[in-house]
Design an enzyme around this catalytic site. Structure first.
Site, short mmCIF file in Angstrom:
data_model
loop_
_atom_site.label_atom_id
_atom_site.label_comp_id
_atom_site.label_asym_id
_atom_site.label_seq_id
_atom_site.Cartn_x
_atom_site.Cartn_y
_atom_site.Cartn_z
N GLY A 1 -41.57 44.83 1.68
CA GLY A 1 -41.07 45.65 2.78
C GLY A 1 -39.55 45.74 2.73
O GLY A 1 -38.93 45.42 1.72
N ARG B 1 -49.88 47.72 -8.91
CA ARG B 1 -49.12 48.24 -7.77
C ARG B 1 -47.75 48.78 -8.20
O ARG B 1 -47.12 49.52 -7.46
CB ARG B 1 -48.92 47.12 -6.73
CG ARG B 1 -50.18 46.69 -6.03
CD ARG B 1 -49.94 45.49 -5.15
NE ARG B 1 -49.05 45.79 -4.04
CZ ARG B 1 -49.46 46.11 -2.82
NH1 ARG B 1 -50.73 46.19 -2.55
NH2 ARG B 1 -48.58 46.35 -1.86
N GLU C 1 -51.38 69.65 -7.87
CA GLU C 1 -51.86 68.34 -8.31
C GLU C 1 -51.79 68.20 -9.83
O GLU C 1 -51.43 67.14 -10.35
CB GLU C 1 -53.30 68.13 -7.79
CG GLU C 1 -53.95 66.82 -8.19
CD GLU C 1 -53.18 65.58 -7.78
OE1 GLU C 1 -52.19 65.66 -7.04
OE2 GLU C 1 -53.58 64.49 -8.26
N LYS D 1 -48.41 51.86 -6.75
CA LYS D 1 -49.69 52.39 -6.31
C LYS D 1 -49.71 52.63 -4.81
O LYS D 1 -50.21 53.64 -4.32
CB LYS D 1 -50.81 51.41 -6.69
CG LYS D 1 -52.21 51.90 -6.33
CD LYS D 1 -52.59 53.13 -7.11
CE LYS D 1 -53.93 53.71 -6.70
NZ LYS D 1 -54.08 55.09 -7.19
N GLU E 1 -46.03 62.56 -13.59
CA GLU E 1 -45.92 61.14 -13.24
C GLU E 1 -46.32 60.21 -14.38
O GLU E 1 -45.82 59.09 -14.46
CB GLU E 1 -46.68 60.80 -11.95
CG GLU E 1 -48.18 60.80 -12.08
CD GLU E 1 -48.87 60.38 -10.79
OE1 GLU E 1 -48.38 59.49 -10.10
OE2 GLU E 1 -49.93 60.95 -10.48
N LYS F 1 -49.71 65.21 -11.63
CA LYS F 1 -50.38 64.29 -12.56
C LYS F 1 -49.63 64.24 -13.88
O LYS F 1 -49.36 63.17 -14.42
CB LYS F 1 -51.80 64.79 -12.76
CG LYS F 1 -52.97 63.92 -12.76
CD LYS F 1 -53.36 63.06 -11.64
CE LYS F 1 -52.34 62.50 -10.74
NZ LYS F 1 -52.74 62.22 -9.40
N HIS G 1 -39.64 85.89 -8.77
CA HIS G 1 -38.52 85.73 -7.84
C HIS G 1 -37.56 84.63 -8.28
O HIS G 1 -36.82 84.10 -7.48
CB HIS G 1 -39.06 85.50 -6.42
CG HIS G 1 -39.91 86.63 -5.96
ND1 HIS G 1 -39.39 87.83 -5.51
CD2 HIS G 1 -41.26 86.80 -5.94
CE1 HIS G 1 -40.37 88.66 -5.22
NE2 HIS G 1 -41.52 88.06 -5.48
N CYS H 1 -44.22 45.91 -3.95
CA CYS H 1 -44.31 44.48 -4.23
C CYS H 1 -45.74 43.96 -4.04
O CYS H 1 -46.46 44.41 -3.16
CB CYS H 1 -43.39 43.71 -3.30
SG CYS H 1 -41.71 44.32 -3.36
N TRP I 1 -40.85 45.30 -6.67
CA TRP I 1 -40.49 46.69 -6.97
C TRP I 1 -39.15 46.90 -6.27
O TRP I 1 -39.07 46.88 -5.03
CB TRP I 1 -41.56 47.62 -6.43
CG TRP I 1 -41.42 49.06 -6.82
CD1 TRP I 1 -41.85 49.63 -7.98
CD2 TRP I 1 -40.83 50.11 -6.07
NE1 TRP I 1 -41.56 50.97 -7.98
CE2 TRP I 1 -40.93 51.30 -6.82
CE3 TRP I 1 -40.21 50.18 -4.81
CZ2 TRP I 1 -40.45 52.52 -6.38
CZ3 TRP I 1 -39.73 51.40 -4.38
CH2 TRP I 1 -39.85 52.55 -5.16
O1 M6R Z 1 -52.56 55.69 -0.79
P1 M6R Z 1 -52.17 57.08 -0.45
O2 M6R Z 1 -53.24 58.06 -0.72
O3 M6R Z 1 -51.62 57.23 0.93
O4 M6R Z 1 -50.98 57.42 -1.46
C1 M6R Z 1 -50.28 58.62 -1.36
C2 M6R Z 1 -49.49 58.87 -2.62
O5 M6R Z 1 -48.56 57.86 -2.84
C3 M6R Z 1 -50.41 58.96 -3.85
O6 M6R Z 1 -51.38 59.94 -3.67
C4 M6R Z 1 -49.59 59.28 -5.12
O7 M6R Z 1 -49.00 60.54 -5.01
C5 M6R Z 1 -50.53 59.21 -6.30
N1 M6R Z 1 -50.66 57.86 -6.73
C6 M6R Z 1 -50.08 60.06 -7.43
O8 M6R Z 1 -51.04 60.08 -8.43
#
Ligand code: M6R
Length: 605
Positions: A100, A27, A478, A600, A485, A482, A501, A2, A75
C-alpha cells in the site's frame, strides 16, 4: 503489487516463506525479502533486488530451524529498486512488511523527528519507525495507537522482537487473508500462497488487528475487543493455480476459457433463461433504474465497453462506461435511479473500489461482477455476480475477460426481459447464441499454431494498430492492450472511421494493422477503411466471419472466425487477439506471465 506472506508454526518457516513468495511472483515485483526469529528475540532480515530465485540463493546457507517469519515481494512506489528499499524494514523492536501507500509519510517524518534516521526512501520504513517509537511492549495496543496516525492504504505484517513466535497484522484497503491450520498459522496478500496448506481462510476485515501464533489466530476490533472472523472456503483446487503442462499460465488460461464460460453460464440457466435467484440478485434491481454506469479498469473496463455497446440498444437506457481512476473526478451524475455495475477480476483494484464507494455514497445500488470470492469489492457491493474463471495467475487478463463478458451479457438479457424489451423466446435465443460462442472459441483455440505463424512478421515492428467500428472497436481496445502489455510493441486501437482525422498519418509501408470486420451492418464501411490503410502500404491482418466475401488483395493475412450473430463475435475474437499477443511475447523471448512494470492486482492509486 506487493506480495505478503507470514507463517508461524512447526514447519520450516524459511521454506514456507520462500515458497509462498514464489506463489506470489505473478503479482509483479522488483525485489524480495524475508525476516524471521533467529534465536530468542533476534529478528534477522534477508532481502535483495530482483527475483525470488535470487533471494532463495541468499537464503540457501540458512540451515537452522526457523518457525516464525514474514516475507515480501515489493513493487516499487516510494523510492527506487534498491536493497535498502526492499522489505522487510526494521526499526528497533519492530520488523514489518507493507503493501500500500502511506500518504502522510512526510508529515509523520516531521512529527516523529525521523529526519536523518531513515535508511530507505520508503513510506513503509517511516511507519516502522513510528510504530517503534510508540511501542509499549503490548503489540495490540501499540497497533491501535498507530492506525489513527496513518493516512493511505496498508496491509502490514509485523514482528515485535520481544514477542517471538507471533505475527501481527492490520490492513486498510490492501487485502490480507489469514488461516489457521494443524501445521500452524498463515497470512498472505492473496489466497494462492495459502492454498498449498488449507482451503479454509478468513479475509482480514479492515481495521481489525490479527494476532497469529502457532496454535491459533485471534482477531481484535480497534477498541481491543475480540472479534470472530467469518471462515470461507476456497472454491477451486491447487491444480487450478498450476501450469499443468502448459509453458505459461497465460496460454493455460487462454485454453481454459470454454470451461470457464460453462461454469459461469450453465448454473444460472433456468429453462434456457438467465436466473440470478441463487446469487440473491432480485429483478427489482433491474426494473427501476433509469441509467447504468459501468466502472472498471484495464481489461475489465474493456469488457464494460463491449457490454455498453450491447446493452444500450437493447435496453434503451443510457449506459456509460468510466475508467475507475477517473470516475471520482468526473463529478458523475449518479443517483438512486442509477445502477452501477463494477467489474473486477481481483475484486481488490483500489480505483475500482473507490469508485464503488462513491457510487454508493451518491445513492446508487452497486452490482459487481467479480472473480475472487470474498474480495473487498465483492463484500462492499450490494449484489455480486461471481464469475467462475478460477484463479487467473498471468498478469495479462484473458479468461477473466471472457467470463466478465458472459456475465454482462446475461445481466443484459435478464434486464431486457424484466423491462419488457425481450420476450422469453427472444431471451432464450439470445442465451443459445451465447452458448454457441463456446465451440466457436474452441475452434479458434485449435488454430493456435496458425496464429503463431501469422504473428512472426509483427515482432520486429515498433508499432501496431487495431481498428474496428462499433463492437469491433470495443474488441480492438482489448487487443491493443494485450499486445502492448506483454510484447512491448506499441499498440493502439482506433475507431476505424476516426483514422482519417489524424492517425492515418502514421500508416506507412508495412505498418501492421489488425482490422476487425465482424459487424455485418457496417461491414462495407469497415472494408472501405481497410482499403484506406492498405492503399498506404499497411500490412493488414483482417479478421472477419467465415462467410464474409472480401477482395483477396485487401489483406496480407486473413483470419476467419465462425459465423456468429454480430453481438457475440467478441468471444472467438478474444481468443485470436490473446493468441496474437501471447505469441508476439513468446517469439520476442519476453516474460509472458510477468511483464515488466506490471502487477496483477493494482492495490495502489
Ligand atoms: O482485477 P481487476 O479486474 O480489477 O484489474 C483491472 C486491471 O488492472 C486489469 O484488467 C489489467 O488491465 C489486466 N491485467 C491487463 O491484462
Amino acid at each position: 503489487m506487493c506480495g505478503i506472506i507470514g507463517y508461524t508454526g512447526p514447519l520450516q518457516a524459511k521454506d514456507v516463506l520462500l515458497n509462498g513468495l514464489s506463489q506470489l511472483e505473478y503479482r509483479g515485483y522488483d525485489s524480495a525479502g524475508i525476516a524471521f526469529f533467529e534465536s530468542g528475540q533476534n529478528v534477522r532480515v534477508v532481502k535483495t533486488t530482483g527475483k525470488v530465485a535470487r533471494l532463495k540463493e541468499l537464503c540457501s546457507s540458512i540451515t537452522e530451524e526457523i518457525h516464525c517469519g514474514i516475507g515480501h515481494t515489493r513493487w516499487a512506489t516510494h523510492g527506487g529498486v534498491t536493497v535498502e528499499n526492499a522489505h522487510p524494514h526494521q526499526a528497533g523492536r519492530v520488523t514489518l512488511i507493507h503493501n500500500g501507500i502511506i500518504e502522510n509519510y512526510h508529515q509523520l517524518t516531521a512529527d516523529f523527528h525521523l529526519e536523518g534516521t531513515l535508511i530507505s526512501q520508503t513510506d513503509s520504513e517511516v511507519a516502522a519507525r513510528v510504530l517503534d517509537q510508540i511501542y509499549d511492549h503490548d503489540p495490540i495496543s501499540s497497533i491501535r495507537r498507530l492506525v489513527p496516525l496513518l493516512e493511505g492504504s496498508y496491509g502490514f505484517c509485523i514482528l515485535f522482537s520481544d514477542h517471538p513466535g507471533e505475527i501481527y497484522a492490520v490492513r486498510n484497503v490492501s487485502p490480507l487473508v489469514a488461516a489457521y491450520t494443524h501445521s500452524g498459522s498463515l497470512i498472505a496478500s492473496d489466497l494462492t500462497a495459502l492454498i498449498p496448506y488449507t482451503r479454509k481462510y478468513a479475509v482480514v476485515p479492515e481495521n481489525q488487528i490479527v494476532k497469529l501464533t502457532p496454535y491459533r489466530m485471534e482477531f481484535y476490533q480497534m477498541d481491543g475487543t475480540p472479534a470472530s472472523p467469518e471462515i470461507l472456503e476456497v472454491n477451486w483446487d491447487t491444480d487450478a493455480a498450476m501450469k499443468n503442462g502448459y509453458p505459461h499460465f497465460m496460454l493455460k488460461e487462454i485454453h481454459e476459457q470454454p470451461e470457464a464460460l460453462k461454469k459461469t453460464i450453465l448454473p444460472r440457466l433456468t429453462k434456457g433463461l438467465p436466473d440470478f435467484g441463487d446469487d440473491g440478485i432480485p429483478d427489482s434491481l433491474f426494473q427501476t433504474c433509469s441509467q447504468i454506469r459501468i466502472v472498471a479498469c484495464g481489461t475489465a473496463m474493456h469488457a464494460g465497453m463491449v457490454a455498453r455497446a450491447v446493452m444500450e440498444p437493447l435496453l434503451k437506457i443510457p449506459v456509460l462506461v468510466s475508467v475507475a481512476s477517473e470516475f471520482r473526478y468526473e463529478d458523475p451524475l449518479v443517483n438512486d435511479q442509477t445502477l452501477t455495475i463494477v467489474i473486477s477480476q481481483s475484486g481488490e483494484t483500489i480505483d475500482t473500489l473507490a469508485a464503488l464507494r462513491l457510487a454508493k455514497e451518491l445513492g446508487s445500488k452497486v452490482l459487481s461482477v467479480v472473480n475472487v470470492k470474498g474480495s473487498t469489492i465483492a463484500r462492499e457491493s450490494d449484489y455480486v455476480l461471481y464469475t467462475h474463471a478460477g484463479p487467473e495467475i498471468a498478469v495479462a487478463s484473458t479468461k477473466a475477460y471472457s467470463v466478465q463478458l458472459a456475465a454482462l451479457y446475461m445481466i443484459t438479457c435478464r434486464m431486457a426481459c424484466v423491462r419488457g424489451k425481450m420476450t422469453d423466446q427472444e431471451a432464450a435465443s439470445f442465451m443459445e447464441d451465447l452458448l454457441d460462442v463456446i465451440p466457436a472459441m474452441e475452434e479458434m483455440l485449435d488454430q493456435a499454431e496458425t496464429i503463431k505463424t501469422i504473428v512472426r512478421p509483427l515482432i520486429d515492428k515498433p508499432d501496431a494498430f487495431f481498428i474496428g467500428r462499433n463492437l469491433d472497436y470495443a474488441f480492438s481496445l482489448e487487443g491493443a492492450l494485450k499486445l502492448k502489455e506483454i510484447s512491448y510493441i506499441h499498440a493502439d486501437a482506433y475507431a476505424a472511421g476516426e483514422l482519417k482525422h489524424g492517425t492515418i498519418a502514421l500508416i506507412a509501408d508495412q505498418v501492421p494493422v489488425i482490422a476487425l470486420a465482424t459487424q455485418d451492418r457496417i461491414f462495407s464501411k469497415m472494408i472501405s477503411n481497410v482499403r484506406e490503410v492498405k492503399a498506404r502500404g499497411a500490412y493488414v491482418i483482417l479478421i472477419t466471419k467465415k462467410e464474409a466475401d472480401v477482395d483477396p488483395e485487401l489483406a496480407d493475412v486473413r483470419i476467419r472466425i465462425p459465423d456468429l450473430h454480430d453481438r457475440f463475435t467478441v468471444f472467438p475474437i478474444a481468443v485470436v487477439l490473446q493468441l496474437i499477443a501471447y505469441y508476439a511475447s513468446l517469439l520476442k523471448g519476453l516474460d509472458v506471465d510477468q511483464p515488466r512494470n506490471l502487477a496483477k492486482s493494482v492495490t495502489v492509486e
